[in-house]
Design a protein around this motif. Structure first.
Motif, PDB file in Angstrom:
ATOM      1  N   GLU A  98       0.827  -1.207   0.000  1.00 25.90           N
ATOM      2  CA  GLU A  98       0.000   0.000   0.000  1.00 25.90           C
ATOM      3  C   GLU A  98       0.861   1.257   0.000  1.00 25.90           C
ATOM      4  N   SER A 144       2.337   1.849  -3.371  1.00 24.53           N
ATOM      5  CA  SER A 144       1.333   2.407  -4.274  1.00 24.53           C
ATOM      6  C   SER A 144       1.081   3.876  -3.963  1.00 24.53           C
ATOM      7  N   ASP A 145       1.000   4.209  -2.656  1.00 28.73           N
ATOM      8  CA  ASP A 145       0.792   5.603  -2.271  1.00 28.73           C
ATOM      9  C   ASP A 145       1.954   6.481  -2.693  1.00 28.73           C
ATOM     10  N   VAL A 181       1.542   7.362  -6.217  1.00 30.14           N
ATOM     11  CA  VAL A 181       0.531   8.405  -6.404  1.00 30.14           C
ATOM     12  C   VAL A 181       1.106   9.773  -6.088  1.00 30.14           C
ATOM     13  N   THR A 201      -9.397  11.098  -4.180  1.00 32.93           N
ATOM     14  CA  THR A 201      -9.359   9.977  -3.245  1.00 32.93           C
ATOM     15  C   THR A 201      -7.969   9.371  -3.181  1.00 32.93           C
ATOM     16  N   GLU A 202      -7.322   9.212  -4.345  1.00 28.51           N
ATOM     17  CA  GLU A 202      -5.970   8.654  -4.370  1.00 28.51           C
ATOM     18  C   GLU A 202      -4.986   9.570  -3.664  1.00 28.51           C
ATOM     19  N   ARG A 203      -5.105  10.873  -3.882  1.00 30.32           N
ATOM     20  CA  ARG A 203      -4.162  11.801  -3.252  1.00 30.32           C
ATOM     21  C   ARG A 203      -4.336  11.822  -1.736  1.00 30.32           C
ATOM     22  N   ALA A 216      -2.804   8.738  -0.150  1.00 25.74           N
ATOM     23  CA  ALA A 216      -1.344   8.739  -0.065  1.00 25.74           C
ATOM     24  C   ALA A 216      -0.852   9.193   1.300  1.00 25.74           C
TER      25      ALA A 216
END
Length: 446
Positions: free
Chosen positions: A241, A244-245, A248, A416-418, A421
């Protein structure tokens, strides 16, 4: 501002104060019936998992003298992981216990042997097998105990209502507790005995929900411990995770740098180049035609003002000075003043969060208000910001047409992704016809 009627994300909470104490509410609460249904399903699910695990394990172990035993054991591991998916979904639906999916088995797409080897090396897969073996005896016990307490409790509690069936159809005055075949017997037929039976049943009815809840907690522990990520697996999942963050964050930073470069190149830089050319022409005409030169200098002065305004807007887009100097309250009020519709802002913070979180919160509200202005079709909006424990809570709502979504490909998906992170969360509640309510949650510190 009073946030006592809101849930963790700022949406109106469904909980309310009850006049009855919990012990009287428990027998009829939805939670009790959901957990009771879960315990009832423990028996068939336990049988399916146990029979499959024992059969495949015995067959695979017996065939290990040949190569056939290896794929059979691989099928055992894969099948138990499939049952684990069903069990996690059952716990999520009935126990309201959301267990994250453990890390996938590596080796997919690399051939059957690579996948098979990964299955045997996976501790997650073997824990699923252990769950199928251990859940069966627990499933039998929880099924029998919950059904026994439930049926005997409600049966005894309602005994005065159905006691009449014994003299009417069975030729006896009531439930027989004792009989030796020689004329000596004891029936629950007197009013006092019926009242005592009903009282004992009431105690069982009131106590059964708490026994059911206790057994449900055991099931939660089994599902979490054996079917979810644990130990090194949980650590590996968290590392994935974070990787992945990090991607981003890097992509977002690169996109912001490209936007700043494009804005400088197409905006302020172009105006400054034109300004330099105009001043050069004015310099040449200064001696020949002073009036034309003065007019060109005046136009150049106007270009300077526009370039300065664009640079201020660009600087505000990077990090507004009012946010640094005066904090979120003043910065969001300034942001709301530039919105195309009336926006009420209420900030209730005991102190300022760290600058990084403060900046993320500002740009989150900025992007949400831009969406409100462009897409909502509403006439007003509200922004509320407060601190809850160690989290910074943001709630933005409008009275527009609704229909906002955080699905992939939308602007809210990128937001949402930001937020994710930095371990933030975005929740969207926007039914068709409105209103739209969007809640964001950020850590107070990073």
């Amino acid at each position: 501002m009073d946030y006592g009627d809101n849930d963790a994300y700022g949406f109106p909470s469904e909980t309310r104060r009850h006049r009855l104490p919990a012990v009287l509410r428990a027998p009829v609460e939805a939670r009790t019936w959901r957990e009771f249904l879960y315990l009832l399903l423990n028996l068939p699910m336990g049988i399916v998992g146990f029979v499959y695990a024992v059969t495949m394990l015995s067959l695979g172990a017996g065939l290990l003298v040949t190569f056939l035993g290896v794929p059979v054991l691989g099928a055992l591991l894969a099948g138990c992981r499939g049952l684990g998916i069903v069990e996690r979904a059952r716990a999520r639906k009935l126990l309201r216990h959301d267990v994250p999916e453990p890390a996938r088995t590596p080796g997919r797409g690399q051939g059957f042997m690579a996948w098979l080897g990964a299955q045997f090396r996976s501790g997650v897969s073997w824990r699923h097998v252990l769950y199928c073996l251990a859940h069966f005896p627990w499933g039998v016990f929880s099924f029998v105990l919950s059904v026994t307490l439930f049926t005997y409790g409600w049966g005894a509690f309602t005994y005065p209502l159905w006691k009449w069936v014994f003299p009417a159809y069975l030729g006896q005055p009531g439930v027989q507790l004792y009989g030796d075949g020689h004329g000596r017997s004891w029936y629950l037929d007197s009013p006092l005995e019926q009242l005592a039976t009903s009282g004992i049943g009431l105690v069982m009815v009131l106590g059964t929900p708490w026994v059911i809840r206790g057994m449900a907690y055991v099931d939660r522990g089994l599902v979490s411990g054996l079917l979810g990520p644990a130990g090194p697996t949980a650590l590996a999942t968290r590392v994935t995770e974070l990787e992945s963050d990090r991607g981003v964050v890097v992509d977002t930073a690169a996109a912001d740098l490209r936007r700043i470069e494009r804005d400088l190149h197409d905006g302020a830089q172009a105006r400054l180049v034109a300004l330099a050319m105009d001043l050069g022409l004015a310099k040449e005409k200064l001696t020949e035609d002073p009036e034309a030169a003065a007019k060109m200098v005046g136009e150049a002065h106007g270009e300077v003002k526009l370039a300065l305004q664009e640079l201020r807007d660009l600087a505000r887009g990077i990090h507004p000075a009012v946010l640094t100097d005066r904090g979120l309250d003043a910065a969001l009020s300034s942001l709301a003043a530039r919105c195309t519709m009336p926006v009420s802002v209420e900030v209730d913070l005991p102190a300022r969060p760290v600058p990084a979180i403060e900046g993320i919160a500002y740009f989150t509200v900025s992007e949400l208000l831009q969406n409100v202005s462009k897409h909502s079709g509403g006439s007003r909006a509200t922004v509320d910001v407060w601190r809850a424990a160690d989290r910074l809570m943001i709630h933005v709502s409008d009275n527009g047409r609704g229909g906002a979504s955080a699905d992939a490909g939308s602007g809210l998906a990128g937001l949402t992704e930001r937020l994710g992170a930095v371990d933030g969360v975005l929740a969207v509640d926007s039914p068709p016809g409105g209103p739209t309510r969007i809640a964001a949650e950020l850590p107070w510190r990073v």
